[in-house]
Design a protein around this motif. Structure first.
Motif, PDB file in Angstrom:
ATOM      1  N   ASN A   1     -26.921  97.761  -1.415  1.00 50.07           N
ATOM      2  CA  ASN A   1     -26.879  99.214  -1.211  1.00 50.07           C
ATOM      3  C   ASN A   1     -26.682  99.615   0.255  1.00 50.07           C
TER       4      ASN A   1
ATOM      5  N   LYS B   1     -18.858  97.140  -3.548  1.00 48.37           N
ATOM      6  CA  LYS B   1     -18.321  97.467  -4.860  1.00 48.37           C
ATOM      7  C   LYS B   1     -17.859  98.917  -4.932  1.00 48.37           C
ATOM      8  N   ARG B   2     -18.575  99.802  -4.253  1.00 47.88           N
ATOM      9  CA  ARG B   2     -18.234 101.213  -4.334  1.00 47.88           C
ATOM     10  C   ARG B   2     -16.889 101.530  -3.691  1.00 47.88           C
ATOM     11  N   SER B   3     -16.358 100.554  -2.879  1.00 43.96           N
ATOM     12  CA  SER B   3     -15.056 100.808  -2.264  1.00 43.96           C
ATOM     13  C   SER B   3     -13.926 100.691  -3.276  1.00 43.96           C
ATOM     14  N   GLY B   4     -14.257 100.148  -4.448  1.00 44.49           N
ATOM     15  CA  GLY B   4     -13.240  99.996  -5.481  1.00 44.49           C
ATOM     16  C   GLY B   4     -12.404  98.752  -5.260  1.00 44.49           C
TER      17      GLY B   4
END
Length: 898
Positions: free
Chosen positions: A518, A548-551
């Motif tokens: 996170n 991961k949130r960067s895609g």
């Protein structure tokens, strides 16, 4: 749009330095490959240095370890791994798991490193896992952690393209990271970037600088403490950045004032002229886009961490970090030193940039399902090998490195191995010094080499690239991770080590980096945690972090620079200024050892030459181990250019050829690190250095060891050329080098010409040359002897021997040897010692094989610039690492004309 790579061509990554250049390898179907630079790789854009260009010449199976061995007997893999697992279990039961140690390498792939670290720290339960990166980059790691709260390299290679000032500290970049240096040189040509070089030696990099500061060894902290004071006192603080994003400036600045209150004090400590120091300070202060790149001259020091932090302090005080063209930049020594740091390959790390807080230990324990997770740091490399001598370590597994050449006090380490209950070496070559070490039970495991291995490496700018397999594994060579996983299963941990591919290991590694992260940890590969085997095979180079949130659609997008937002990884998200210690001038030499020994690399060789030593191009530049000495010291010790000298310290000795040069300062010596027992009679650098360790990082001092030097009075000098390697006689000084068509050895001996003639006749009767014809010239009254050995018309060996003061030159003989079948006149020339074939002289440009004589002729013919020389003979037109030498030759020609 680039053309697609042909099916026969494989994109991979160079196995040498931390630049991480992309390579195109085209197998030839016979165990070799054509090598070219990958124009699409963002580290090198198609350029390769001399070593990378010659990779195709290093793929032979000569000297390869092809089958497992237990106590010098060939065995099956099952028998070898049963022995390893059984002995590890027995040692753990009798002495505890912390009697087991692993010593790893920046030559390993990340996947190998990950499995080794998991097995040792999670399942065997030993904290004693360290790596040869301890010898090259651990002080940079410690400096990063103290300043940033994490081992984060803030910038990227593009910053070298966009900087207006590049400060190179303890880095002979022109030779050790030549592709990066060409990027810097391009920036100089394009935007007028200035170079400042700080080093005790006036290296080839210094020859290209705008300002050179030749400081005394170990005084970097005084120089940069003085710079911190100058910046603070002359209005160059970035007050907004300091107030919002840092802590600790007052304490660091107070200490800096104690160490270096003004330029005069800095000059007194460092030995550099006041005017040059003042010029450097003004240049740094007045230039916003500054990159300070540092390497082994900073790190390989008993105060390496403080040196790193003194540099970082100056960037923090000016707010020059995390933006284009600025920041401190650690230039990594090995291709995967960064990957080893990512998985926890250092003894003071756990995994995925996590350490030993209770919550981090618990997090890794749960992710791995690890029954014996360690809870604290293990012994760092120097302490680890000392513990073997004390009997505290009973089992040692060495992978992909050669500590009996490279570790400090290497002679003592070699002797201590006999006390090990189990000594395991995973190695690609059979004749390294380390592979020839012996414990009570010695197991050699044949490892895949570059071209056979498959996995990932991370370069100096946090860029993950693929090393892809393009050759079949010879003999019974296996991936290192497969051997480790097999042992893990034998120890009863089948589920944890059920890996069936490098991709599966990478997914687990990436998953751990993102687990409960996170954004709290810098290292995050979350976007790659679910990567498919097919995507892993084709994934392009990418920089972390990649959360991961960067895609992840197609190619993942990493982050080029960190800390531009002023947020760091400390508990309060502020960077820390560090109050450093003053230089430890107690490193001064003693009456018994009046000189100071510095060590380092040469341009065309790598580590202990197990790979580069196979290339005749790379061996042609510097064919013998040498010691550089200032003319004043040479005169005082009765030494001349080309003599053999005995270099001794309180730990060991070496015999080296003398190079007299003013590039080293009086009182200092320089010795390269590369020659081990397979390539020279007595030139192991580790045998000499004392290796006192940095108290923070544990990195040993390799740049400042008190030493003595004296001439060795050998009776005669000579050379021997053979098609295959032959053992050299005991008591001779010798150095072996690859040549076109075989192997050459230069030697010195106390034997008479008659004794040498008898030795050669014995060689003719041996299996190596049986049935061959011997042609001789002998003048024993004048102590001269030459011979040539023929198999039919083919020249298969030749030797020349003469009094030491008239040592024969081997260049013309090498040319005849390469041709293979000399004519009658050339046969006579071999015996007369008069060259019948012109040679190109010693190689200057290894990329194109251009010798000094060719370049000199080109210059004499009117080529008045580096560009003109390159246009005429190609020298200097590839990686450019020979350009400083070409400039010297041009300057010499100009001086002669004047």
């Amino acid at each position: 749009m680039t053309q697609p790579v042909a099916a026969s061509t494989v994109r991979t990554t160079c196995p040498y330095c931390g630049v991480g250049c992309g390579v195109l390898a085209s197998p030839d179907g016979q165990g070799g490959a054509m090598i070219a630079g990958d124009t699409d790789h963002p580290a090198n854009f198609g350029r390769l240095c001399s070593k990378g260009s010659a990779l195709g010449e290093t793929l032979s199976l000569e000297n390869r370890l092809l089958h497992p061995q237990v106590d010098n007997a060939q065995v099956s893999w099952d028998a070898a791994l049963d022995t390893v697992a059984g002995k590890l279990r027995a040692v753990a039961e009798e002495h505890g798991p912390d009697a087991i140690a692993f010593y790893l390498s920046g030559q390993l792939l990340t996947e190998d490193y990950y499995v080794a670290n998991k097995l040792a720290k999670g399942f065997i339960g030993t904290p004693h896992v360290d790596t040869n990166s301890r010898l090259c980059m651990s002080s940079a790691v410690a400096a990063h952690r103290r300043a940033f709260g994490s081992d984060t390299v803030p910038g990227c290679y593009e910053d070298l393209d966009e900087a207006d000032l590049i400060v190179l500290v303890g880095s002979n970049t022109a030779w050790c990271h030549p592709i990066l240096f060409r990027r810097m040189a391009d920036a100089k040509a394009r935007r007028g970037t200035k170079f400042v070089v700080i080093d005790p030696r006036r290296t080839q990099t210094a020859e290209e600088s705008d300002l050179f500061l030749g400081i005394r060894p170990g005084t970097d902290t005084a120089l940069f403490s003085g710079l911190l004071v100058y910046l603070s006192d002359n209005g160059f603080r970035d007050r907004a950045f300091i107030d919002s994003h840092t802590a600790g400036l007052d304490g660091a600045l107070d200490r800096a004032r104690q160490i270096a209150p003004d330029v005069a004090a800095v000059a007194a400590v460092t030995g550099a002229p006041e005017a040059d120091i003042a010029a450097f300070y003004a240049l740094f202060a007045g230039t916003r886009r500054v990159v300070t790149a540092f390497s082994q001259g900073v790190n390989q020091s008993a105060q390496g961490t403080d040196k790193g932090n003194s540099i970082i302090n100056c960037h923090l005080v000016t707010g020059r970090i995390g933006e284009t063209g600025m920041g401190p930049f650690s230039l990594t020594g090995q291709p995967n030193a960064m990957g080893g740091r990512e998985v926890g390959g250092l003894a003071n790390m756990l995994a995925a940039h996590m350490h030993f807080t209770p919550e981090e230990v618990d997090r890794v324990r749960r992710y791995w399902g690890a029954p014996r997770i360690i809870t604290g740091e293990g012994m760092k490399a120097v302490a680890l090998f000392e513990a073997i001598a004390r009997g505290k370590i009973k089992a040692l597994w060495v992978m992909g490195t050669n500590p009996l050449v490279s570790m400090p006090r290497a002679d003592a380490i070699r002797e201590s191995l006999a006390g090990l209950d189990l000594y395991v070496v995973s190695e690609a070559v059979a004749d390294s010094d380390t592979a020839r070490g012996l414990g009570k039970t010695t197991v050699l495991l044949p490892a895949q080499a570059w071209g056979e291995k498959d996995g990932t490496v991370t370069n100096s700018e946090r860029r993950i690239s693929r090393q892809r397999r393009f050759l079949a594994s010879p003999g019974e060579a296996r991936p290192d991770w497969a051997a480790l996983a097999d042992v893990g299963r034998r120890l009863g941990h089948g589920k944890a080590f059920a890996f069936d591919s490098a991709a599966a290991i990478f997914r687990e590694h990436a998953g751990l980096s993102a687990y409960e992260n996170n954004g709290t940890r810098d290292f995050d590969l979350g976007a790659l945690a679910d990567i498919s085997d097919a995507a892993y095979d084709v994934t392009l180079p990418v920089q972390w972090p990649i959360p991961k949130r960067s895609g992840f659609r197609g190619a993942p997008q990493g982050k080029a620079r960190l800390f531009g937002d002023g947020r760091f990884y400390t508990f309060d998200r502020r960077a820390r200024f560090v109050a450093v210690q003053p230089p430890a001038l107690a490193l001064a030499a003693s009456p018994a050892f009046p000189l100071m020994l510095n060590t380092g690399r040469v341009r065309d060789h790598w580590h202990t030459m197990t790979r580069t030593g196979k290339s005749q191009r790379l061996s042609a530049h510097r064919a013998v181990p040498f010691v550089e000495i200032h003319p004043d010291d040479a005169a005082a010790h009765g030494l001349a250019e080309g003599d053999i000298a005995r270099l001794s310290t309180e730990h060991g000795a070496a015999e080296l050829e003398v190079t007299v040069t003013d590039t080293v300062v009086p009182g200092n010596l320089f010795m390269p690190m590369h020659w081990g027992g397979a390539f020279a009679s007595q030139a192991r650098v580790g045998a000499l250095v004392r290796g006192m360790t940095d108290p923070v990082s544990g990195q040993p001092e390799l740049k400042a060891t008190p030493a003595a030097i004296a001439s060795v009075g050998y009776r005669a000098r000579g050379f021997l050329l053979t098609r295959r390697q032959v053992a050299m006689p005991e008591g001779w000084w010798w150095a072996r080098a690859a040549i076109t068509g075989g192997w050459g050895a230069q030697f010195a001996t106390a034997d008479s010409s008659r004794a040498v003639a008898l030795m050669v006749r014995g060689l003719i009767q041996s299996e190596a040359l049986s049935g061959c014809e011997l042609a001789e010239y002998a003048d024993h009254t004048r102590n001269r002897y030459r011979c040539a050995v023929y198999d039919g018309d083919r020249l298969v060996a030749c030797l020349a021997y003469a009094p030491a003061g008239e040592r024969p030159d081997w260049e013309a003989a090498k040319a005849l040897f390469a041709a293979g079948v000399p004519d009658a006149a050339e046969r006579r020339a071999l015996l007369s010692g008069r060259a019948a074939t012109a040679s190109a002289g010693p190689v200057v440009c290894a990329c194109h094989g251009v010798g000094a004589d060719v370049i000199a002729t080109t210059i004499a013919g009117g080529a008045a610039s580096v560009e003109a020389v390159g246009a005429a003979c190609k020298a200097g037109t590839n990686c450019g690492s020979c350009i400083p030498e070409i400039r010297k030759m041009l300057a010499g020609q100009t001086a002669c004309a004047a």
